[in-house]
Design a protein around this motif. Sequence first.
Motif, PDB file in Angstrom:
ATOM      1  N   ASN A 229       0.826  -1.209   0.000  1.00  0.00           N
ATOM      2  CA  ASN A 229       0.000   0.000   0.000  1.00  0.00           C
ATOM      3  C   ASN A 229       0.860   1.259   0.000  1.00  0.00           C
ATOM      4  N   GLN A 230       1.924   1.236   0.792  1.00  0.00           N
ATOM      5  CA  GLN A 230       2.833   2.380   0.834  1.00  0.00           C
ATOM      6  C   GLN A 230       3.514   2.589  -0.508  1.00  0.00           C
ATOM      7  N   ILE A 231       3.906   1.484  -1.139  1.00  0.00           N
ATOM      8  CA  ILE A 231       4.574   1.566  -2.439  1.00  0.00           C
ATOM      9  C   ILE A 231       3.618   2.128  -3.496  1.00  0.00           C
ATOM     10  N   ALA A 232       2.365   1.700  -3.458  1.00  0.00           N
ATOM     11  CA  ALA A 232       1.378   2.211  -4.414  1.00  0.00           C
ATOM     12  C   ALA A 232       1.219   3.721  -4.269  1.00  0.00           C
ATOM     13  N   ASP A 233       1.185   4.200  -3.027  1.00  0.00           N
ATOM     14  CA  ASP A 233       1.107   5.651  -2.801  1.00  0.00           C
ATOM     15  C   ASP A 233       2.355   6.345  -3.322  1.00  0.00           C
ATOM     16  N   GLY A 234       3.514   5.723  -3.073  1.00  0.00           N
ATOM     17  CA  GLY A 234       4.766   6.311  -3.547  1.00  0.00           C
ATOM     18  C   GLY A 234       4.852   6.349  -5.055  1.00  0.00           C
ATOM     19  N   ALA A 235       4.363   5.297  -5.724  1.00  0.00           N
ATOM     20  CA  ALA A 235       4.373   5.260  -7.185  1.00  0.00           C
ATOM     21  C   ALA A 235       3.508   6.367  -7.762  1.00  0.00           C
ATOM     22  N   ALA A 236       2.371   6.613  -7.145  1.00  0.00           N
ATOM     23  CA  ALA A 236       1.498   7.705  -7.595  1.00  0.00           C
ATOM     24  C   ALA A 236       2.158   9.067  -7.353  1.00  0.00           C
TER      25      ALA A 236
END
Length: 249
Positions: A229-236
């Motif tokens: 979830n953190q990575i998805a936010d970071g990718a965005a």
Amino acid sequence: MAARRKNPIKATIPPGRARSVGALLLAPLRFAGAWTARISLGILAAYLALIVLYDVLDPPTTFTMWSEKQRLGKLDQEWTDFEDIAPVMARSVVAAEDANFCTHWGFDMGAIRQAIDKGANRGASTLSQQVTKNVFLWQGRSWLRKALEALLTPAVEAVWTKRRILEVYLNVAEFGEGVFGVNAAAFHYFRTTPAKLTPRQASLLAAVLPDPKDRNAARPSRYVSKRANQIADGAATIKADGRADCFSP
């Protein structure tokens, strides 16, 4: 009257002969030093040739893949061009491993300082350093390997584009036991292709990278799911703020 004591006779070596003896003793050291320098330059030249070669040709294997194949008997790995990998997969890996990938020259000095302050090793190594280690060197923490990594990483950055560095990383990174590269990982965990990876699948794959043998993208633990979830936010975030521009289509 006491007899006068005679002075002892001192053995002397003529100055010219002393110099010749010294030169004779130093000759093996000079010979060894010269050959060490030649061998070192030869190894460096070979590495530089490989860096130039792998800018246009795909690396056939790595030391880690070779050693794992000897241990397991087989590997799952197939090269996929960058154009055939979902852009969100590339952004997820950068967000997870090296958010400042587009802004540094191979070493993220800010991340290195933070890692030193926290007394941690993880997080200071950039994608460029990881590619250099994975493709040209070996695993481990020896001073020799770190020194070579420090020498070769700027050369990789100078010859390869950021997009090429990321393409190679995505194809040689270990995602599981015997699973190397995003092509094998996409099929192994989700029975899909790299081009069809969803944002959630991409973030889960990126989340297993630090510990691929003990993490599972298809059956994530609570920690891995939270990390994804953190990575998805970071990718965005890096897509929005421009930190993905150097490799985005």
